[in-house]
Design a protein around this motif. Structure first.
Motif, PDB file in Angstrom:
ATOM      1  N   TYR A  65       5.711   8.811  30.351  1.00 17.99           N
ATOM      2  CA  TYR A  65       6.818   9.216  31.105  1.00 17.99           C
ATOM      3  C   TYR A  65       8.028   9.755  30.704  1.00 17.99           C
ATOM      4  O   TYR A  65       8.756   9.324  29.604  1.00 17.99           O
ATOM      5  CB  TYR A  65       7.269   7.725  32.031  1.00 17.99           C
ATOM      6  CG  TYR A  65       5.989   7.087  32.713  1.00 17.99           C
ATOM      7  CD1 TYR A  65       5.644   7.479  33.924  1.00 17.99           C
ATOM      8  CD2 TYR A  65       5.261   6.197  32.020  1.00 17.99           C
ATOM      9  CE1 TYR A  65       4.539   6.951  34.829  1.00 17.99           C
ATOM     10  CE2 TYR A  65       4.210   5.657  32.825  1.00 17.99           C
ATOM     11  CZ  TYR A  65       3.630   5.928  33.965  1.00 17.99           C
ATOM     12  OH  TYR A  65       2.598   5.326  34.627  1.00 17.99           O
ATOM     13  N   VAL A  66       8.370  10.865  31.146  1.00 16.05           N
ATOM     14  CA  VAL A  66       9.538  11.440  30.678  1.00 16.05           C
ATOM     15  C   VAL A  66      10.391  12.014  32.048  1.00 16.05           C
ATOM     16  O   VAL A  66       9.805  12.830  32.723  1.00 16.05           O
ATOM     17  CB  VAL A  66       9.268  12.800  29.787  1.00 16.05           C
ATOM     18  CG1 VAL A  66      10.482  13.559  29.513  1.00 16.05           C
ATOM     19  CG2 VAL A  66       8.377  12.552  28.549  1.00 16.05           C
ATOM     20  N   ASP A  67      11.614  11.397  32.039  1.00 14.35           N
ATOM     21  CA  ASP A  67      12.414  11.680  33.283  1.00 14.35           C
ATOM     22  C   ASP A  67      13.553  12.837  32.969  1.00 14.35           C
ATOM     23  O   ASP A  67      14.077  12.587  31.760  1.00 14.35           O
ATOM     24  CB  ASP A  67      13.107  10.662  33.767  1.00 14.35           C
ATOM     25  CG  ASP A  67      12.069   9.586  34.010  1.00 14.35           C
ATOM     26  OD1 ASP A  67      10.889   9.991  34.858  1.00 14.35           O
ATOM     27  OD2 ASP A  67      12.276   8.421  34.047  1.00 14.35           O
ATOM     28  N   PHE A  68      13.828  13.663  33.678  1.00 13.80           N
ATOM     29  CA  PHE A  68      15.115  14.547  33.452  1.00 13.80           C
ATOM     30  C   PHE A  68      16.178  14.133  34.670  1.00 13.80           C
ATOM     31  O   PHE A  68      15.880  14.117  35.852  1.00 13.80           O
ATOM     32  CB  PHE A  68      14.684  15.856  33.864  1.00 13.80           C
ATOM     33  CG  PHE A  68      13.562  16.243  32.776  1.00 13.80           C
ATOM     34  CD1 PHE A  68      13.943  16.878  31.523  1.00 13.80           C
ATOM     35  CD2 PHE A  68      12.389  16.167  33.050  1.00 13.80           C
ATOM     36  CE1 PHE A  68      13.193  17.319  30.603  1.00 13.80           C
ATOM     37  CE2 PHE A  68      11.484  16.484  31.935  1.00 13.80           C
ATOM     38  CZ  PHE A  68      11.875  17.122  31.102  1.00 13.80           C
ATOM     39  N   TYR A  69      17.551  13.852  34.253  1.00 15.59           N
ATOM     40  CA  TYR A  69      18.735  13.494  34.967  1.00 15.59           C
ATOM     41  C   TYR A  69      19.538  14.714  34.623  1.00 15.59           C
ATOM     42  O   TYR A  69      20.308  14.702  33.653  1.00 15.59           O
ATOM     43  CB  TYR A  69      19.063  12.143  34.942  1.00 15.59           C
ATOM     44  CG  TYR A  69      18.280  11.049  34.961  1.00 15.59           C
ATOM     45  CD1 TYR A  69      17.978  10.596  36.481  1.00 15.59           C
ATOM     46  CD2 TYR A  69      17.505  10.574  34.102  1.00 15.59           C
ATOM     47  CE1 TYR A  69      17.068   9.790  36.570  1.00 15.59           C
ATOM     48  CE2 TYR A  69      16.761   9.413  34.467  1.00 15.59           C
ATOM     49  CZ  TYR A  69      16.346   9.061  35.800  1.00 15.59           C
ATOM     50  OH  TYR A  69      15.337   7.929  35.943  1.00 15.59           O
ATOM     51  N   LEU A  70      19.577  15.673  35.633  1.00 16.30           N
ATOM     52  CA  LEU A  70      20.360  17.136  35.353  1.00 16.30           C
ATOM     53  C   LEU A  70      21.821  16.842  35.744  1.00 16.30           C
ATOM     54  O   LEU A  70      21.951  16.609  37.190  1.00 16.30           O
ATOM     55  CB  LEU A  70      19.593  17.996  35.773  1.00 16.30           C
ATOM     56  CG  LEU A  70      18.194  18.321  35.802  1.00 16.30           C
ATOM     57  CD1 LEU A  70      17.669  19.526  36.353  1.00 16.30           C
ATOM     58  CD2 LEU A  70      17.915  18.244  34.210  1.00 16.30           C
ATOM     59  N   PRO A  71      22.820  17.511  34.914  1.00 19.59           N
ATOM     60  CA  PRO A  71      24.357  17.311  35.179  1.00 19.59           C
ATOM     61  C   PRO A  71      24.256  18.341  36.136  1.00 19.59           C
ATOM     62  O   PRO A  71      23.971  19.602  36.105  1.00 19.59           O
ATOM     63  CB  PRO A  71      24.917  17.501  33.935  1.00 19.59           C
ATOM     64  CG  PRO A  71      23.956  17.192  32.928  1.00 19.59           C
ATOM     65  CD  PRO A  71      22.374  17.566  33.432  1.00 19.59           C
ATOM     66  N   SER A  72      25.297  18.018  37.219  1.00 16.45           N
ATOM     67  CA  SER A  72      25.767  18.986  38.138  1.00 16.45           C
ATOM     68  C   SER A  72      26.724  20.141  37.513  1.00 16.45           C
ATOM     69  O   SER A  72      27.403  19.736  36.884  1.00 16.45           O
ATOM     70  CB  SER A  72      26.370  18.570  39.463  1.00 16.45           C
ATOM     71  OG  SER A  72      26.984  19.507  40.272  1.00 16.45           O
ATOM     72  N   ILE A  73      26.645  21.466  38.098  1.00 21.01           N
ATOM     73  CA  ILE A  73      27.546  22.514  37.721  1.00 21.01           C
ATOM     74  C   ILE A  73      28.768  22.232  38.600  1.00 21.01           C
ATOM     75  O   ILE A  73      29.932  22.721  38.257  1.00 21.01           O
ATOM     76  CB  ILE A  73      26.911  23.960  37.630  1.00 21.01           C
ATOM     77  CG1 ILE A  73      25.938  23.954  36.591  1.00 21.01           C
ATOM     78  CG2 ILE A  73      27.825  25.026  37.446  1.00 21.01           C
ATOM     79  CD1 ILE A  73      25.028  25.452  36.523  1.00 21.01           C
ATOM     80  N   SER A  74      28.501  22.000  39.720  1.00 24.63           N
ATOM     81  CA  SER A  74      29.803  22.107  40.672  1.00 24.63           C
ATOM     82  C   SER A  74      30.680  20.807  40.782  1.00 24.63           C
ATOM     83  O   SER A  74      31.686  20.985  41.775  1.00 24.63           O
ATOM     84  CB  SER A  74      29.078  22.201  41.909  1.00 24.63           C
ATOM     85  OG  SER A  74      28.081  21.564  42.445  1.00 24.63           O
ATOM     86  N   LYS A  75      30.201  19.747  40.310  1.00 27.34           N
ATOM     87  CA  LYS A  75      31.219  18.481  40.475  1.00 27.34           C
ATOM     88  C   LYS A  75      31.070  17.786  38.944  1.00 27.34           C
ATOM     89  O   LYS A  75      30.221  17.807  38.280  1.00 27.34           O
ATOM     90  CB  LYS A  75      30.662  17.725  41.282  1.00 27.34           C
ATOM     91  CG  LYS A  75      29.119  17.126  41.180  1.00 27.34           C
ATOM     92  CD  LYS A  75      28.770  16.273  42.325  1.00 27.34           C
ATOM     93  CE  LYS A  75      27.225  15.558  42.042  1.00 27.34           C
ATOM     94  NZ  LYS A  75      26.896  14.800  43.417  1.00 27.34           N
ATOM     95  N   PRO A  76      32.237  16.934  39.027  1.00 25.84           N
ATOM     96  CA  PRO A  76      32.151  16.106  37.560  1.00 25.84           C
ATOM     97  C   PRO A  76      30.937  15.351  37.394  1.00 25.84           C
ATOM     98  O   PRO A  76      30.602  14.833  38.398  1.00 25.84           O
ATOM     99  CB  PRO A  76      33.671  15.485  37.829  1.00 25.84           C
ATOM    100  CG  PRO A  76      34.355  16.310  38.812  1.00 25.84           C
ATOM    101  CD  PRO A  76      33.401  16.593  39.890  1.00 25.84           C
TER     102      PRO A  76
END
Length: 655
Positions: free
Chosen positions: A501-512
């Motif tokens: 199991y490998v999860d990706f939690y991606l940071p947004s470009i448009s909000k803090p």
């Protein structure tokens, strides 16, 4: 084991036995020499019971020969008792000690067998059978603790009370299974003087249109006779069947021979003898047609390595060329039988001479540069009993074999085997930092073997892909308006199926984006050691996105003056920037900004799930916090004290 192989028995004490002038004893010896082991054993047993215990030498001799007959008809318990009695009466043949060890080995009594093998080694230090026997006993215990991945099942639907052996798959789609059986449907009702059961006939099981096996039926053709038939093998085109045939002429010794039958339509013609030896008195059995153009078979002809050996002869050289012994890498002083050639250089056979679990074990031999490498198939394919007569479903690691394991009468039965495939997968989520699904999320996976694939996440944010054992992968999660995230996966080289199991939690470009688990000393800007993990993850994110510049944003709670909080938050933001610069991030990609208490947090879905008193979307300003009780106010203040970053540009050094 009810198998048609016959050999002349050299009774070294025949003269002594005949000196007793007992017709019954003479009859036992005569039957023994002809290979009528079952009948001979019954007579020996009665003679033994009538012989006075004072006649120790005679009693020991009778016990030994009785045990030899029981060994031949596969009754190890009675054989063991006979050998023990022969030793008790000081029988002169030390072979009794070796045989006693072999019977205990076959019964799975490994500790007793090792002791007796060692006793025999004191008599004959050069004995290969004793040394291999000890090795087999020691290995058997290990193999039972760590079985192979093969799944073995008894085919009760096909098996009878009487016994069956040597299954052989046949047909283009392997939709027929031939086997040998002495079940009640076999020709003739009389019991064999050799085995004590009915003579064997050929039976076949076929598949119906739904690929389901139907009830076994006897082959109604000239192949089956009142005598013993068994162990079939077919030419590649299915036009000929080679098999073992055991005639039983009254008053003559029993010598197995190989026959061949031609197929005409759905019927097999009466078989004709195949003279692999010009001298037809030599035994030949267990034929196996190889894809290499050879006929493999078993014989006890003199000049071998002891017991029964495996030979081969070109199909087009039968009757012309003398058969070739496969040599000492295959053959031992014990018995090697039931050859099966799966490929030009892959041979399966059974042996009680190589180190094994007891009785006959199935071995796999692969040939390279003229040499054979022999490997035991181990548990659960092999057992303490006799395991033999294997057949494969083409190139698949599945098929059938025969075994007398766990059968109190020593009868053989058919078992299936299958090696389940090893399946390894990676799966996980592609979500934003608030664990919300991202439309258009993808995962790029690159392996050291050259794998380079792009996987699209499903609507719920999940993805799934098969991976290979022993492989290293680099994975990159991506989505529109989000930063990339890289992960690595090392798949262990293990013989078992597994999901990673490998999860990706991606940071947004448009909000803090909140940086969780950043801690400072109280009322100071000094980063505490437990912040390192979160900061290192931020460094990795910046490395994964080298064209991004960010602003580090520090916030305080509602307490204290605005000037104090602005100053404190600025120093804290700068502490994070300093850490990142020290770690190698370019200074011009970073800026620090302290916002004090001017920008309270908004409750996200994730925070709302953690704290039921905080509604999703609620601004944690002074007015709202004042409505909470003291404990809830402390929690809200803690949420407001945070460190975040936001993306300022995505074209660093691209302009």
């Amino acid at each position: 084991m009810n198998r048609c192989i016959t050999f002349s028995i050299l009774c070294t004490i025949a003269a002594l036995l005949f000196s007793c002038k007992s017709a019954k004893l003479s009859d036992a010896v005569e039957r023994h020499e002809r290979g009528e082991y079952y009948e001979a054993a019954q007579i020996y047993r009665r003679v033994y019971q009538k012989t006075s215990s004072k006649k120790t030498h005679l009693r020991g001799s009778v016990a030994f020969h009785m045990a030899e007959c029981y060994r031949e008809i596969n009754n190890p318990n009675r054989a063991l008792s006979g050998y023990a009695n022969s030793i008790r009466y000081d029988y002169i043949d030390s072979t009794a000690v070796l045989r006693q060890a072999q019977m205990n080995h076959k019964l799975g009594r490994y500790a007793d067998a090792v002791k007796q093998y060692n006793t025999y080694l004191e008599i004959d230090p050069s004995s290969v059978l004793a040394r291999n026997g000890i090795a087999g006993c020691e290995l058997a215990a290990e193999w039972r603790k760590t079985p192979t991945r093969y799944v073995v099942k008894k085919m009760d639907k096909w098996n009878s009370r009487d016994g069956e052996y040597s299954p052989m798959l046949f047909g283009e789609d392997f939709d027929q299974l031939y086997f040998t059986s002495s079940r009640k449907e076999a020709t003739g009702d009389e019991k064999s003087a050799i085995t004590g059961v009915r003579n064997n006939d050929f039976f076949v099981i076929k598949q119906d249109e739904r690929k389901q096996w139907i009830k076994p039926e006897k082959i109604e053709s000239g192949v089956n006779t009142e005598f013993d038939e068994g162990t079939s093998s077919f030419t590649a085109d299915g036009s000929q069947m080679y098999y073992t045939y055991c005639p039983s002429d009254i008053g003559a010794s029993y010598t197995a021979e190989i026959r061949v039958s031609a197929r005409s339509g759905a019927q097999w013609a009466t078989g004709k003898r195949v003279e692999v030896f010009k001298d037809t008195s030599f035994m030949a059995a267990h034929p196996a047609v190889g894809p290499d153009g050879y006929l493999y078979f078993v014989s006890d002809i003199q000049g071998g390595y002891g017991g029964k050996d495996i030979y081969r002869v070109p199909l087009d050289g039968i009757g012309i060329l003398f058969p070739e012994n496969l040599g000492p890498e295959i053959n031992t002083p014990g018995d090697e039988m039931f050859p099966y050639m799966r490929a030009d250089s892959v041979l399966y056979f059974s042996s009680n001479g190589h180190p094994g679990m007891g009785g006959l074990d199935i071995f796999k031999a692969t040939q390279s540069r003229g040499r054979w490498r022999v490997e035991n198939m181990k548990y659960p394919v092999n057992s303490a009993g006799d395991d033999f007569g294997i057949t494969f479903r083409g190139t698949q690691e599945s098929g059938y074999f025969s075994s007398n394991r766990n059968d109190g009468r020593g009868s053989d039965h058919i078992y299936s085997f299958e090696l389940p495939g090893i399946y390894m997968y990676v799966e996980g989520w592609v979500l934003d930092r608030d664990e919300v699904e991202i439309p258009g999320g993808t995962v790029r996976i690159v392996g050291k073997d050259g794998t380079n694939e792009r996987i699209f996440a499903r609507g719920d944010g999940t993805y799934f892909m098969e991976v290979k054992p022993g492989m290293e992968y680099v994975m990159m999660g991506s989505a529109p308006e989000h930063l990339n995230q890289k992960q690595t996966l090392t798949v262990p080289n293990e013989q078992k199926s597994e999901t990673f199991y490998v999860d990706f939690y991606l940071p947004s470009i448009s909000k803090p984006v909140l940086i969780e688990n950043i801690f400072y000393d109280f009322d100071k800007a000094t980063l505490r050691p437990e912040s390192k993990e979160a900061l290192d993850e931020l460094i990795a994110m910046l490395d994964d996105n080298p064209n991004v510049t960010i602003e580090l944003m520090a916030h305080t709670d509602r307490k204290g003056s605005e000037e104090y909080n602005n100053n404190l938050s600025q120093r804290r933001a700068q502490s994070v920037v300093n850490y990142l610069i020290k770690a190698g991030i370019e200074p011009d990609r970073l800026s620090a900004k302290g916002y004090g208490k001017s920008t309270p947090s908004t409750v996200t879905k994730k925070v709302a799930e953690l704290y039921d008193f905080l509604p999703e979307g609620q601004l944690l300003d002074v007015e709202f916090i004042d409505t909470l009780d003291p404990v809830q106010q402390a929690r809200a203040d803690q949420i407001n004290r945070r460190t975040e970053f936001r993306v300022l540009s995505t074209n660093y050094r691209l302009m």
